[in-house]
Structures are given as structure tokens and as C-alpha cells.
Design a protein around this motif. Structure first.
Motif, short mmCIF file in Angstrom:
data_model
loop_
_atom_site.label_atom_id
_atom_site.label_comp_id
_atom_site.label_asym_id
_atom_site.label_seq_id
_atom_site.Cartn_x
_atom_site.Cartn_y
_atom_site.Cartn_z
N TYR A 288 0.86 -1.19 0.00
CA TYR A 288 0.00 0.00 0.00
C TYR A 288 0.89 1.23 0.00
N PHE A 289 0.48 2.25 -0.74
CA PHE A 289 1.08 3.58 -0.64
C PHE A 289 -0.04 4.59 -0.43
N GLU A 290 0.28 5.67 0.28
CA GLU A 290 -0.71 6.72 0.50
C GLU A 290 -1.18 7.32 -0.82
N SER A 291 -0.33 7.29 -1.84
CA SER A 291 -0.64 7.91 -3.13
C SER A 291 -1.61 7.09 -3.98
N ILE A 292 -1.99 5.89 -3.53
CA ILE A 292 -2.92 5.05 -4.29
C ILE A 292 -4.24 5.80 -4.49
N ASP A 293 -4.70 5.84 -5.73
CA ASP A 293 -5.89 6.63 -6.08
C ASP A 293 -7.11 5.72 -6.18
N THR A 294 -7.75 5.48 -5.04
CA THR A 294 -9.01 4.74 -5.01
C THR A 294 -9.97 5.47 -4.08
N PRO A 295 -11.27 5.30 -4.25
CA PRO A 295 -12.24 5.92 -3.34
C PRO A 295 -12.04 5.46 -1.89
N GLU A 296 -11.69 4.17 -1.74
CA GLU A 296 -11.49 3.64 -0.38
C GLU A 296 -10.33 4.34 0.31
N ASN A 297 -9.25 4.56 -0.43
CA ASN A 297 -8.08 5.20 0.16
C ASN A 297 -8.33 6.67 0.44
N LYS A 298 -9.03 7.34 -0.46
CA LYS A 298 -9.35 8.75 -0.24
C LYS A 298 -10.16 8.92 1.04
N LYS A 299 -11.16 8.07 1.23
CA LYS A 299 -11.97 8.15 2.45
C LYS A 299 -11.13 7.87 3.69
N PHE A 300 -10.26 6.87 3.60
CA PHE A 300 -9.40 6.52 4.73
C PHE A 300 -8.50 7.70 5.11
N ILE A 301 -7.89 8.34 4.12
CA ILE A 301 -7.01 9.48 4.39
C ILE A 301 -7.80 10.64 4.98
N ASN A 355 -9.64 -3.88 1.02
CA ASN A 355 -8.37 -3.23 1.32
C ASN A 355 -8.44 -1.81 0.76
N LEU A 356 -7.35 -1.08 0.78
CA LEU A 356 -7.39 0.32 0.35
C LEU A 356 -6.87 0.51 -1.07
N THR A 357 -6.47 -0.59 -1.72
CA THR A 357 -5.98 -0.48 -3.09
C THR A 357 -7.05 -0.80 -4.12
N GLY A 358 -8.27 -1.03 -3.64
CA GLY A 358 -9.39 -1.20 -4.55
C GLY A 358 -9.89 -2.61 -4.71
N GLY A 359 -9.47 -3.52 -3.86
CA GLY A 359 -9.95 -4.89 -3.93
C GLY A 359 -10.31 -5.41 -2.56
N TYR A 360 -10.30 -6.73 -2.41
CA TYR A 360 -10.59 -7.38 -1.14
C TYR A 360 -9.40 -8.23 -0.72
N SER A 361 -9.14 -8.26 0.57
CA SER A 361 -8.13 -9.15 1.13
C SER A 361 -8.83 -10.24 1.92
N THR A 362 -8.31 -11.45 1.81
CA THR A 362 -8.94 -12.62 2.44
C THR A 362 -7.95 -13.28 3.40
N MET A 363 -8.46 -13.70 4.55
CA MET A 363 -7.64 -14.45 5.50
C MET A 363 -7.61 -15.91 5.07
N MET A 364 -6.40 -16.42 4.85
CA MET A 364 -6.22 -17.77 4.35
C MET A 364 -6.02 -18.77 5.50
N PRO A 365 -6.09 -20.07 5.22
CA PRO A 365 -5.94 -21.07 6.29
C PRO A 365 -4.59 -21.03 7.00
N ASN A 366 -3.57 -20.41 6.38
CA ASN A 366 -2.26 -20.30 7.05
C ASN A 366 -2.13 -19.04 7.89
N HIS A 367 -3.28 -18.34 8.10
CA HIS A 367 -3.34 -17.12 8.91
C HIS A 367 -2.56 -15.96 8.30
#
Length: 435
Positions: A288-301, A355-367
Motif C-alpha cells: 500500500y502507498f498513500e498515493s494510491i488513487d481509489t475511493p477507499e483510500n481517499k476516504k481513509f485518508i 483493502n485500500l488499493t481497490g480490492g478485497y483481502s482474504t484471511m487464508m488457512p495459514n493465517h
């Protein structure tokens, strides 16, 4: 609060006084769910960890504004382990045993994480660990929301080897002297040699935490890079030692076009304390970088600036990791209908959150979680311009394919396997989540 009771109400009347003191039943003040925050607010790692404490307070405040969790408000319990690795274990024990927290979000260095692992296992609580690390571990009571080596270190080297990255031939592996840099560099050495890099084209050096006199080390880097082959530094220098390290690079005129530095522990927060002019073009690998241009990141910032009341405060990768981990924990608690650690641990696997880069992150079986991998160039304003990004998400690999003792190991904490280091060659579980 669990284990504490409100002051007993004393009821007095003429009849009560005649008969003696009567008391109303005590009422347990357990109307909050406590969340532990275990980050250094002083010492060498405060430069990196203080912001993680702050973002956790923001996330808890936001969740409470939504109505809390399971009908209760969340209550942050903040402690300062002060960049003192044994103190991390003491503070973790205090949070779990005394404060009765439901989960802990904390640690930065791997030595601090290693220090607390026995405590979380013994007391059966949950740690969310938000920082890139060396892998070679998968513990039942830990969820790793930072990058494993295959989500940062290996892609960073691949980029530097590529034509876009400069076709690097000689490698300086420069790190702070503790488990994360040493294990990561062990993996990278094996990987580089597997790619045909001769041993004489790999230089490895370590310095202590808080190291400040970089003149000799930077001179050695400069000399190593003068052999006529394209040279790069892969840096696992951690904490406030980065400030004098980058200053000395500038003092000795080492520019990115000559010997680029690829950092794994330098983000926007660390750059905020530096004159970035001489550092333009040097690199960092994150998810992740602060400069990522997504609606999710803009709201987070925007939310971050409102909460912290300072528009100049930056965001960074480990903050996003806490954002992901906290939202995963909330979702798992709601799924389990309880904060009981055993039930939440089982509920965590498979949970997906934005996540904040415009997709979804998933928790895998290896934690470990799925993440994109980004390479960024330092800009004059202390931000990063993304120069390379994986086309999709990368699943964290807890055991390295490049180390002989690890290549046959996998982790899957789901029943019936429920093992952090299952050997696919022998068909046996190692019995613990570290090798």
C-alpha cells in the motif's frame, strides 16, 4: 469491564438502620469489549509504531460510532512496551490477564513478535501483527496482516533484476541486526544464487538498532558498487536508524540512478522526518502507498486527517494492515457471535474485507492474507509513485520455497489438519508453528 464491579449501593432508611446494613446485588461493569494496543510509543521504534497506536484508536472510535460490536462499545487499552523486547511479553501478559482484552493489535519488529508468541499461546488470546516479516512461522494465535517474503522481498528483487528495475547484477543486503533482516536475507541469498548470482556479487552487512554513524557502511556500499556492474541495496534497516542512513547516502552523493536502495521498512511516516530531495528515485516495496488513487483510500485518508486533526500526517502500509486486520476481527466476531478467542480463530479463516488499493483481502488457512505487491519510487514530497504492481493479489507464503528446511512445509489451521508446519514429504506435523 470484566472482573470489576461497580460500587455497592448502600440503602439507608430508618428501618434499614434498625435492622443493619443491606446491600443491593453487585452489577458487573462488563458492558465494553476491550481491545489491546501493543505498540512502542518510546524508544527506537516509536518513529514507526506510534502511528499504529493512533490508527487503532481511530478504527475503534469509528466502530463505536457504528454501534460497537455485539451490542457493546469497544474500549482501547494502550500500553507502551518502549522498544524493549522482553517488556513486550510482560505488557502482553498484562493486557490479557489483567485487562482481559479480547484481542491485541501490536508489535513491529520480529523480535518483539517472537517475544510475545509464548504468552498468546499460553493464555490463548489473539495477536494481529501488521508488519512485513521474514516468514518461517505460522502460529495458531497470530494473524499476519503484513507481507510475507513472497509478498515483498522476492517481488522487489525480481523488479530490480528486470530491465525496468535496472537489470541489477550486484547486491548489498543491508539490515538491522535481528531476526527479520537475517532470515529475510538468508532467503534472498538463496534466491539470488538460484537465479545465478555468484557469491562474490552479494554483500551482507548488519548494524545495531538505533545505529547512527553510517559513514563507514555507506563508503563500503559505494566501493562495492564501483566494480562496473549495476548494484542495488536491499535494505531491511528498521526504526530511527533509517534517518541517518539516508542522510549519509545523500552526503556521499549516492543517487538512485547510480545505486538504488530498495527499502522494506521505510514508508511515508519515516520519510516525513527526512529531507527527501537527495532520496528521489530510491525505492520501497510495500502492499500500500498513500498515493494510491481509489475511493477507499481517499476516504481513509480523509477520516485519518479528521481524527488526528493534522492534514500533514501521512498514512502507510502497516496502517492499512491494521485497517484490514481490525475489520476482519470485527467480521469474525460477528460471525462467531462471541469474542471467545477459540471461536474467533476458527471464524477468521475465509473472512474477506476491502483493502485500500481497490480490492478485497482474504484471511487464508495459514493465517496470512492476500495482498497486491507494489514497488514505489520516492518523490520530492515524501510520497511514492507506483512503478510496478502485481496484476492480482498474492497469497502470503509462510514457509519459503528457497530454504531446504522449509520447502516441504505448509500451514493449515483448519480442522482436521490444524497444523502450522505440516511436512508434505513425511506426512507429519511439526507440532508448533515455528521451525
Amino acid at each position: 469491564m470484566r472482573g470489576n464491579f461497580s460500587t455497592i449501593t448502600k440503602m439507608f432508611s430508618a428501618g434499614v438502620l434498625a435492622a443493619g446494613l443491606l446491600t443491593a446485588p453487585a452489577k458487573a461493569a462488563d458492558d465494553t469489549i476491550k481491545v489491546g494496543i501493543l505498540h512502542s510509543l518510546s524508544g527506537t521504534m516509536a518513529i514507526s509504531e506510534t502511528t499504529l497506536k493512533d490508527v487503532m484508536l481511530m478504527l475503534i472510535e469509528e466502530q463505536n460510532a457504528k454501534g460497537g460490536l455485539l451490542g457493546k462499545k469497544l474500549e482501547a487499552v494502550v500500553v507502551d512496551p518502549a522498544s524493549n523486547w522482553p517488556l513486550f511479553a510482560e505488557k502482553a501478559r498484562e493486557l490479557i490477564s489483567k485487562d482481559k482484552v479480547a484481542a491485541v493489535f501490536g508489535c513491529w519488529t520480529s523480535v518483539s513478535r517472537k517475544s510475545v508468541l509464548p504468552v498468546f499461546s499460553e493464555l490463548d488470546n489473539i495477536l494481529f501483527y501488521p508488519v512485513q516479516y521474514e516468514g518461517e512461522e505460522s502460529e495458531r494465535n497470530v494473524f499476519y496482516t503484513g507481507a510475507a517474503p513472497n509478498q515483498q522481498a522476492i517481488p522487489a528483487v525480481d523488479y530490480l533484476m528486470s530491465e525496468d528495475g535496472g537489470s541489477v547484477k550486484r547486491w548489498v543486503l543491508e539490515g538491522t541486526d535481528y531476526v527479520y533482516p537475517r532470515t529475510t536475507n538468508k532467503i534472498l541469498e538463496a534466491y539470488l544464487k538460484a537465479k545465478g548470482v555468484p557469491a562474490e556479487d552479494i554483500m551482507v552487512n548488519y548494524t545495531p538498532f538505533g545505529f547512527s554513524d553510517w559513514q563507514t557502511e555507506v563508503s563500503a556500499i559505494k566501493k562495492f558498487g564501483s566494480a562496473g556492474k549495476k548494484t542495488a541495496v536491499v535494505s531491511t534497516v528498521n526504526g530511527d536508524a533509517n534517518v541517518p542512513f539516508y542522510k549519509e547516502l545523500g552526503n556521499q552523493g549516492i543517487k538512485a540512478e547510480d545505486i538504488p536502495v530498495m527499502a522494506f521498512s521505510v514508508g511515508e511516516e519515516e520519510l516525513a522526518g527526512l529531507d527527501t530531495g537527495p532520496l528521489v528515485g530510491h525505492l520501497a516495496a510495500w502492499n500500500y502507498f498513500e498515493s494510491i488513487d481509489t475511493p477507499e483510500n481517499k476516504k481513509f485518508i480523509d477520516d485519518w486527517h479528521k481524527f488526528i486533526k493534522n492534514d500533514k500526517r501521512t498514512t502507510n502500509d502497516p496502517m492499512e494492515a491494521h485497517y484490514i486486520g481490525f475489520n476482519m476481527w470485527v467480521k469474525a466476531v460477528e460471525k462467531a457471535g462471541t469474542t471467545d478467542p477459540d471461536k474467533v480463530i476458527d471464524a477468521m479463516v475465509g473472512v474477506s474485507v476491502p483493502n485500500l488499493t481497490g480490492g478485497y483481502s482474504t484471511m487464508m488457512p495459514n493465517h496470512h492474507i492476500t495482498k497486491p505487491v507494489l514497488i514505489g519510487e520516492i518523490q520530492a514530497d515524501g510520497q511514492f509513485e507506483t512503478v510496478s504492481q502485481t496484476p492480482g493479489l498474492v497469497m502470503g507464503d509462510e514457509w519459503s520455497d528457497y530454504l531446504p528446511d522449509s520447502k516441504d512445509l505448509i500451514s493449515d489451521w483448519r480442522a482436521p489438519l490444524a497444523c502450522g508446519n505440516f511436512n508434505v514429504a513425511t506426512g507429519k506435523c511439526g507440532g508448533k508453528g515455528t521451525n
